[in-house]
Write an enzyme that holds these catalytic residues in place. Sequence first.
Site, PDB file in Angstrom:
ATOM      1  CE  LYS A   1      -4.385  -1.775   1.115  1.00  0.00           C
ATOM      2  NZ  LYS A   1      -5.692  -1.651   1.707  1.00  0.00           N
TER       3      LYS A   1
ATOM      4  CE  LYS B   1      -5.991  -8.365  -1.570  1.00  0.00           C
ATOM      5  NZ  LYS B   1      -6.974  -8.103  -0.583  1.00  0.00           N
TER       6      LYS B   1
ATOM      7  CE  LYS C   1     -13.280  -3.565  -0.028  1.00  0.00           C
ATOM      8  NZ  LYS C   1     -12.274  -3.270   0.983  1.00  0.00           N
TER       9      LYS C   1
HETATM   10  P1  ATP Z   1      -8.474  -3.175  -0.405  1.00  0.00           P
HETATM   11  O1  ATP Z   1      -8.522  -3.634  -1.836  1.00  0.00           O
HETATM   12  O2  ATP Z   1      -9.068  -1.813  -0.184  1.00  0.00           O
HETATM   13  O3  ATP Z   1      -7.165  -3.387   0.258  1.00  0.00           O
HETATM   14  P2  ATP Z   1      -9.548  -5.626   0.522  1.00  0.00           P
HETATM   15  O4  ATP Z   1     -10.769  -6.056  -0.211  1.00  0.00           O
HETATM   16  O5  ATP Z   1      -8.269  -6.319   0.270  1.00  0.00           O
HETATM   17  O6  ATP Z   1      -9.468  -4.076   0.357  1.00  0.00           O
HETATM   18  P3  ATP Z   1     -10.904  -5.776   3.096  1.00  0.00           P
HETATM   19  O7  ATP Z   1     -12.126  -5.138   2.619  1.00  0.00           O
HETATM   20  O8  ATP Z   1     -10.502  -5.262   4.405  1.00  0.00           O
HETATM   21  O9  ATP Z   1      -9.678  -5.668   2.096  1.00  0.00           O
HETATM   22  O10 ATP Z   1     -11.080  -7.343   3.145  1.00  0.00           O
HETATM   23  C1  ATP Z   1     -12.116  -7.942   3.850  1.00  0.00           C
HETATM   24  C2  ATP Z   1     -11.922  -9.433   3.874  1.00  0.00           C
HETATM   25  O11 ATP Z   1     -11.954  -9.967   2.549  1.00  0.00           O
HETATM   26  C3  ATP Z   1     -10.581  -9.879   4.470  1.00  0.00           C
HETATM   27  O12 ATP Z   1     -10.812 -11.012   5.292  1.00  0.00           O
HETATM   28  C4  ATP Z   1      -9.764 -10.255   3.279  1.00  0.00           C
HETATM   29  O13 ATP Z   1      -8.791 -11.228   3.594  1.00  0.00           O
HETATM   30  C5  ATP Z   1     -10.826 -10.800   2.341  1.00  0.00           C
HETATM   31  N1  ATP Z   1     -10.405 -10.692   0.944  1.00  0.00           N
HETATM   32  C6  ATP Z   1     -10.090  -9.552   0.284  1.00  0.00           C
HETATM   33  N2  ATP Z   1      -9.773  -9.818  -1.004  1.00  0.00           N
HETATM   34  C7  ATP Z   1      -9.881 -11.165  -1.156  1.00  0.00           C
HETATM   35  C8  ATP Z   1      -9.679 -12.069  -2.251  1.00  0.00           C
HETATM   36  N3  ATP Z   1      -9.299 -11.633  -3.444  1.00  0.00           N
HETATM   37  N4  ATP Z   1      -9.884 -13.392  -2.056  1.00  0.00           N
HETATM   38  C9  ATP Z   1     -10.270 -13.842  -0.852  1.00  0.00           C
HETATM   39  N5  ATP Z   1     -10.478 -13.053   0.230  1.00  0.00           N
HETATM   40  C10 ATP Z   1     -10.282 -11.736   0.093  1.00  0.00           C
END
Ligand code: ATP
Length: 334
Positions: free
Chosen positions: A117, A199, A202
């Site tokens: 980040k 991965k 969002k």
């Molecule tokens: P950002 O992209 O803003 O960093 P994020 O989607 O990675 O956001 P969070 O919204 O905090 O992060 O994630 C919420 C949950 O979703 C966490 O448990 C994270 O591990 C899970 N998660 C996020 N992306 C994935 C993915 N691609 N596959 C599986 N689990 C995910």
Amino acid sequence: MSEITEKKRIFSGVQPSGKLTLGNYLGAIRNFETLQDAYECLYCVVDLHAITVRQNPAELRRQTLEVLAQYLACGLDPQKSTLFIQSHVPAHAELAWILNCYTMFGELSRMTQFKDKSAKHADNVNAGLFDYPVLMASDILLYQTDLVPVGSDQLQHIELTRNVAQRFNGVYSDTFTMPEPYIAKTGARIMSLQDPMRKMSKSDENANSFILLMDKPEDIMRKFKRAITDSEGTIRRGEGKEGISNLIAIYGLATGRTAEEVEAEFAGQGYAAFKPAVGEAVVELLRPIREKTEDLLKNKDYLEQVYTEGAQRASYMARKTLDKVYRKVGFIKR
Ligand code: ATP
Ligand code: LTN
């Protein structure tokens, strides 16, 4: 002697830093729902975490409510689970300050999410972004959490939480329960549809790389049809077939099949048949969630009731831990 078995406790959180993706659902929220009968669960919308990256205030407010509505739409039941907004329980920030003094600079420097980040937001590498895992440790330890359901990208943060808890317990005697991660066997890492080595996230600039829970069916179909695969053309997992492996995992999760069953179902068929099938399965998986979220967002009073009651219950539990911590470090009782 009568046996009273207390349920073990679960805590998890999702940031309102954007719209939720299929990765968030399959990696985390879907498991929140299946765990809520066997455990005492707290599920939080972590708005304090979200501002480590610059947010538009009006959008942050809207997204916070949207994540709460999506928790409900995905089957989280406020009668069973405590659903709340992180900034409504000040104990999270209070414990974070204390735990800052038991977390090492070197430990935080090693966090891969921080490295990723800070590279991505090079113009805003703020102290909160660096300190993010300590706030997450506070979320977890405040509730004497046993189990933390997350996607595999969060494992390193849970490991850090355990180290901080152990250090504090070592100095002051047992204070915090040692939490364990709960990572699902499939779905723990859903990959980007445009770069299957990364991965699904969002905050990706390329909207074709992720499926949002609120995406319209035609957008979902289009994104799956454009998903990056390989030139081999067979529906099977393997080296160099990360794109197809990801689609197999998604289709399997959406239809309740194992990867082997998916491979058998599509044996002898090509991507032109498989990609729309994945799209349709995901459209059907997400349709009820999208429709329910839309309904819930029209009922702000209900959402307010859910998060207000949730914060009351959470505050009560959090206070117990915080009082104990204050006493142990030597603060005078007020
Ligand atoms: P950002 O992209 O803003 O960093 P994020 O989607 O990675 O956001 P969070 O919204 O905090 O992060 O994630 C919420 C949950 O979703 C966490 O448990 C994270 O591990 C899970 N998660 C996020 N992306 C994935 C993915 N691609 N596959 C599986 N689990 C995910
Ligand atoms: N860092 C997590 C979100 C999060 C969290 C938590 C998850 C904040 N506090 C406590 C589990 C437990 C992420 O997914 N990016």
